[in-house]
Motif scaffolding. Structure first.
Motif, PDB file in Angstrom:
ATOM      1  N   ARG A 165       0.686  -0.821   0.096  1.00 35.61           N
ATOM      2  CA  ARG A 165       0.396  -0.135   0.170  1.00 35.61           C
ATOM      3  C   ARG A 165       1.355   1.169  -0.028  1.00 35.61           C
ATOM      4  N   SER A 166       0.130   2.317  -0.678  1.00 34.23           N
ATOM      5  CA  SER A 166       1.280   4.003  -0.560  1.00 34.23           C
ATOM      6  C   SER A 166       0.066   4.801  -0.366  1.00 34.23           C
ATOM      7  N   LEU A 167       0.489   5.445   0.960  1.00 34.77           N
ATOM      8  CA  LEU A 167      -0.571   5.997   1.492  1.00 34.77           C
ATOM      9  C   LEU A 167       0.726   7.878   1.057  1.00 34.77           C
ATOM     10  N   ASN A 168       0.161   8.674   0.847  1.00 43.55           N
ATOM     11  CA  ASN A 168       0.391  10.110   0.742  1.00 43.55           C
ATOM     12  C   ASN A 168      -0.266  10.946   2.066  1.00 43.55           C
ATOM     13  N   ILE A 169       0.247  12.102   2.601  1.00 42.85           N
ATOM     14  CA  ILE A 169       0.605  13.147   3.477  1.00 42.85           C
ATOM     15  C   ILE A 169       0.411  14.105   2.238  1.00 42.85           C
TER      16      ILE A 169
END
Length: 177
Positions: A165-169
């Motif tokens: 998974r990729s989570l960008n903030i």
């Protein structure tokens, strides 16, 4: 950023070597493939359903300390996930350190903090970390508004390739402390 090396190895140890050493030390063989005696089309469906992949994004506004307070529970849940591999933080704010992780209730032993060197392309580095598949989630802090669609598509594809998974903030309008 350079670190000292073992006396038997001359020269400084650079961040890329540290990341490689950490991956090798984890002895993580990569994402497991689901083996099935079903038809190939059905087996592909089972395999893709076995690993949750994709791209998500969170946008936070406010003072940096407040943004980190809102983010801490999300990172805590990700750090306590029963998924194999690292929770990798790519270029987090300077305030995010191992000390901050411990104070926020996160397990720093399951978290890898990666900081890009000056001049490195953070998007390309993030895609490479995702494609490696050694992390269950790669959390990045990228805010290039002009290329948002391209960035999201590249991160989605890389996460799918690495089965993670990729989570960008996005820390928009965070005021200086």
């Amino acid at each position: 950023m350079q670190y000292s090396r073992h006396p038997h190895h001359p020269g400084p140890l650079v961040q890329a070597e540290l990341f490689h050493n950490a991956l090798m030390a984890s002895r993580y063989a990569g994402p497991a493939k689901v083996v099935s005696a079903k038809k190939p089309a059905e087996a592909a469906t089972v395999e893709s359903a076995a690993v949750e992949t994709g791209f998500s994004e969170i946008a936070l506004n406010g003072a940096p300390g407040q943004c980190l307070q809102w983010l801490a529970p999300v990172l805590r849940d990700l750090s306590q996930a029963q998924a194999p591999g690292w929770l990798t933080l790519l270029d987090p704010p300077e305030a995010v350190s191992h000390h901050w992780l411990r104070n926020a209730g996160l397990d720093p032993e399951r978290i890898l903090i990666v900081r890009a060197k000056r001049g490195m392309d953070s998007l390309e580095l993030c895609c490479e970390l995702l494609r490696l598949g050694c992390s269950h989630t790669v959390v990045s802090w990228m805010s290039d508004e002009g290329q948002q669609v391209v960035t999201n598509n590249r991160l989605t594809r890389a996460a799918r390739d690495g089965q993670c998974r990729s989570l960008n903030i996005r820390l928009g309008m965070c005021l200086a402390a």
